[in-house]
Design a protein around this motif. Structure first.
Motif, PDB file in Angstrom:
ATOM      1  N   VAL A  41     -37.243  41.039   8.498  1.00 31.72           N
ATOM      2  CA  VAL A  41     -38.142  40.470   7.489  1.00 31.72           C
ATOM      3  C   VAL A  41     -38.979  39.332   8.077  1.00 31.72           C
ATOM      4  CG1 VAL A  41     -38.217  39.678   5.094  1.00 31.72           C
ATOM      5  CG2 VAL A  41     -36.108  40.651   5.996  1.00 31.72           C
ATOM      6  N   ASP A  42     -38.313  38.437   8.822  1.00 33.77           N
ATOM      7  CA  ASP A  42     -39.013  37.234   9.304  1.00 33.77           C
ATOM      8  C   ASP A  42     -40.174  37.606  10.230  1.00 33.77           C
ATOM      9  OD1 ASP A  42     -36.843  36.174   8.023  1.00 33.77           O
ATOM     10  OD2 ASP A  42     -35.758  35.657   9.846  1.00 33.77           O
ATOM     11  N   SER A  43     -39.891  38.439  11.211  1.00 31.55           N
ATOM     12  CA  SER A  43     -40.967  38.758  12.153  1.00 31.55           C
ATOM     13  C   SER A  43     -42.027  39.657  11.505  1.00 31.55           C
ATOM     14  CB  SER A  43     -40.428  39.372  13.448  1.00 31.55           C
ATOM     15  OG  SER A  43     -39.871  40.629  13.212  1.00 31.55           O
ATOM     16  N   ALA A  44     -41.631  40.426  10.482  1.00 31.02           N
ATOM     17  CA  ALA A  44     -42.626  41.248   9.772  1.00 31.02           C
ATOM     18  C   ALA A  44     -43.610  40.337   9.037  1.00 31.02           C
ATOM     19  CB  ALA A  44     -41.929  42.187   8.785  1.00 31.02           C
ATOM     20  N   VAL A  45     -43.107  39.289   8.399  1.00 27.51           N
ATOM     21  CA  VAL A  45     -43.971  38.353   7.679  1.00 27.51           C
ATOM     22  C   VAL A  45     -44.873  37.613   8.662  1.00 27.51           C
ATOM     23  CG1 VAL A  45     -43.940  36.231   6.293  1.00 27.51           C
ATOM     24  CG2 VAL A  45     -42.467  38.139   5.665  1.00 27.51           C
ATOM     25  N   GLY A 183     -37.156  32.431   0.682  1.00 28.79           N
ATOM     26  CA  GLY A 183     -38.570  32.036   0.712  1.00 28.79           C
ATOM     27  C   GLY A 183     -39.400  33.030   1.507  1.00 28.79           C
ATOM     28  N   VAL A 184     -38.844  33.518   2.610  1.00 28.87           N
ATOM     29  CA  VAL A 184     -39.568  34.489   3.444  1.00 28.87           C
ATOM     30  C   VAL A 184     -39.845  35.764   2.641  1.00 28.87           C
ATOM     31  CG1 VAL A 184     -39.505  35.857   5.573  1.00 28.87           C
ATOM     32  CG2 VAL A 184     -38.477  33.587   5.541  1.00 28.87           C
ATOM     33  N   ARG A 185     -38.851  36.179   1.860  1.00 27.74           N
ATOM     34  CA  ARG A 185     -39.046  37.401   1.048  1.00 27.74           C
ATOM     35  C   ARG A 185     -40.164  37.196   0.031  1.00 27.74           C
ATOM     36  NH1 ARG A 185     -34.852  40.369   2.674  1.00 27.74           N
ATOM     37  NH2 ARG A 185     -32.728  39.589   2.638  1.00 27.74           N
ATOM     38  N   PHE A 198     -39.966  43.756   2.813  1.00 28.70           N
ATOM     39  CA  PHE A 198     -39.647  42.370   2.442  1.00 28.70           C
ATOM     40  C   PHE A 198     -38.249  42.228   1.863  1.00 28.70           C
ATOM     41  CE2 PHE A 198     -41.919  43.289  -1.682  1.00 28.70           C
ATOM     42  CZ  PHE A 198     -40.940  42.867  -2.563  1.00 28.70           C
ATOM     43  N   ASN A 199     -37.653  43.336   1.419  1.00 29.10           N
ATOM     44  CA  ASN A 199     -36.270  43.247   0.936  1.00 29.10           C
ATOM     45  C   ASN A 199     -35.287  43.860   1.921  1.00 29.10           C
ATOM     46  OD1 ASN A 199     -35.948  41.684  -1.271  1.00 29.10           O
ATOM     47  ND2 ASN A 199     -36.376  43.301  -2.760  1.00 29.10           N
ATOM     48  N   SER A 233     -25.975  53.313   5.670  1.00 23.23           N
ATOM     49  CA  SER A 233     -26.296  54.430   4.764  1.00 23.23           C
ATOM     50  C   SER A 233     -25.400  54.382   3.531  1.00 23.23           C
ATOM     51  CB  SER A 233     -26.204  55.774   5.476  1.00 23.23           C
ATOM     52  OG  SER A 233     -24.863  56.150   5.636  1.00 23.23           O
ATOM     53  N   GLU A 234     -24.164  53.923   3.676  1.00 19.80           N
ATOM     54  CA  GLU A 234     -23.259  53.863   2.516  1.00 19.80           C
ATOM     55  C   GLU A 234     -23.534  52.647   1.627  1.00 19.80           C
ATOM     56  OE1 GLU A 234     -21.212  56.021   1.303  1.00 19.80           O
ATOM     57  OE2 GLU A 234     -21.482  57.467   2.921  1.00 19.80           O
ATOM     58  N   LEU A 235     -23.987  51.540   2.214  1.00 14.57           N
ATOM     59  CA  LEU A 235     -24.100  50.306   1.423  1.00 14.57           C
ATOM     60  C   LEU A 235     -25.532  49.974   0.996  1.00 14.57           C
ATOM     61  CD1 LEU A 235     -21.403  48.063   3.151  1.00 14.57           C
ATOM     62  CD2 LEU A 235     -21.232  49.451   1.081  1.00 14.57           C
ATOM     63  N   MET A 236     -26.484  50.749   1.493  1.00 14.14           N
ATOM     64  CA  MET A 236     -27.871  50.527   1.100  1.00 14.14           C
ATOM     65  C   MET A 236     -27.971  50.601  -0.435  1.00 14.14           C
ATOM     66  SD  MET A 236     -31.103  52.798   2.237  1.00 14.14           S
ATOM     67  CE  MET A 236     -30.358  53.124   3.811  1.00 14.14           C
ATOM     68  N   GLY A 237     -28.607  49.625  -1.018  1.00 14.75           N
ATOM     69  CA  GLY A 237     -28.751  49.657  -2.475  1.00 14.75           C
ATOM     70  C   GLY A 237     -27.557  49.097  -3.218  1.00 14.75           C
ATOM     71  N   CYS A 238     -26.539  48.572  -2.497  1.00 17.36           N
ATOM     72  CA  CYS A 238     -25.366  48.027  -3.202  1.00 17.36           C
ATOM     73  C   CYS A 238     -25.643  46.617  -3.706  1.00 17.36           C
ATOM     74  CB  CYS A 238     -24.125  48.044  -2.306  1.00 17.36           C
ATOM     75  SG  CYS A 238     -24.070  46.722  -1.077  1.00 17.36           S
TER      76      CYS A 238
END
Ligand code: XMP
Length: 321
Positions: A41-45, A183-185, A198-199, A233-238
């Motif tokens: 996220v940080d380097s993408a921003v 804040g970065v998000r 961003f998430n 893959s199992e915890l994405m969206g948890c």
């Protein structure tokens, strides 16, 4: 919001973007800058802020350091291509694996990644391009933990009295150094980054090297890579802040097809946290943990034991090294 550690609720993202873009444009002048994108996220921003400030005078690299997650370098290049930001993929796997050879101490590992990244790989790119600036996504939490002596975060220099210009031959611009992950998000959302970016769950600069206890080799990286892919893959969206698989150094006796199998252990970690300063383990259901354990022992060759971390930060930290 200009003060260190001000509250994220008070952060005016639009104003923050305007100020940081202006600062980058002013510092770089009519020259060019190099940008290190990891896919986090940080380097993408930072990439989008730099792109707004400099356009084609920003050269963004993603370094394949052999430590990234499954398919990550290619996926990140595609994500930014879709946003109209060109990214150059550089294969530096050999350099990083050579630098990490034989090292087991956590801080020495971090230092090896830092030196290879900033001195060897980026030093060369900066000299070649004649850029005087490197943009990077250091955030306030990185600085706090380094200054407190908890972990030498790979991307913190000035606060330790290290002058990057003297040590590596270029200046470092850190547009996010006053804010934390939440804040970065917020800034990422205001910049128009897709939610998938961003998430995105945080991923550390030393990448999978932070999730391997003991020596980091190509073989052990492959185990950590497969294990992290299963856990993600199992915890994405948890809804957790971050989740990961840690490869342990000790082996334990297991059984496979009726025979002794002296195999590897994976520790699963899943954290609830606001900004990574403190964290508690997520109360995952036992059924879900059992499924993750089953998949790890079936899909990651050599793994015979899976544990779930139930301690909080502090005294634990989120990554293992
Ligand atoms: P720890 O393990 O220190 O992690 O509790 C707190 C948060 O920071 C991330 N982390 C890093 N991020 N460079 C980074 O950019 C690093 O060297 C580094 N070490 C840890 C970690 O993933 C968590 O989100």
């Amino acid at each position: 919001m200009e003060d260190r550690g001000s509250r994220t609720e008070d952060l005016d993202a639009e104003d923050f973007i305007t100020r940081r873009v202006a600062e980058i444009a002013e510092a770089v002048g009519d020259g060019c800058a190099i940008n290190a994108l990891s896919g986090g996220v940080d380097s993408a921003v930072v990439t989008l802020l730099g792109h707004k400030a400099l356009g084609p005078r920003l050269k963004t690299y993603i370094i394949d350091n052999a430590l990234m997650r499954k398919d990550e370098p290619q996926e990140v290049v595609q994500m930014f291509k879709d946003l109209g930001v060109p990214i150059i993929l550089l294969d530096a796997r050999r350099e990083f694996l050579d630098a990490l050879k034989g090292i087991t101490d956590p801080e020495e590992k971090r230092e090896a990644v830092t030196q290879t990244f900033y001195k060897k790989v980026f030093g060369h790119l900066v000299r070649e391009s004649k850029a005087r600036y490197l943009l990077q996504g250091t955030i306030l939490t990185d600085v706090d933990e380094t200054v407190a002596g908890i972990k030498r975060q790979h991307n913190v220099f000035a606060q330790l009295g290290i002058d990057p210009e003297v040590s590596f031959g270029y200046k470092i611009l850190e547009p996010l150094v006053q804010i934390r992950k939440d804040g970065v998000r917020k800034v990422g959302k205001a910049l128009g980054l897709p939610e998938a970016i961003f998430n995105r769950i945080p991923f550390p600069g030393p990448a999978l090297a932070a999730r391997i206890i003991g020596e980091v080799t190509a073989e052990r990286l492959q185990v950590a890579r497969l294990a992290n892919a299963v856990v993600e893959s199992e915890l994405m969206g948890c809804g957790a802040f971050q989740y990961m698989a840690i490869l342990h150094e000790d082996r334990v006796t297991g059984i496979r097809e009726g025979k002794r199998d002296f195999g590897m252990q994976i520790e699963v970690r899943c954290w609830d946290s606001l900004d990574a300063r403190e964290a508690t383990p997520t109360r995952l259901s036992f059924d879900l943990l059992t499924k993750i354990s089953f998949r790890l022992t079936q899909e990651v060759p050599g793994v015979v034991s899976v544990t779930y971390n139930i301690s909080s930060k502090p005294p634990s930290t989120m990554e293992a090294i």
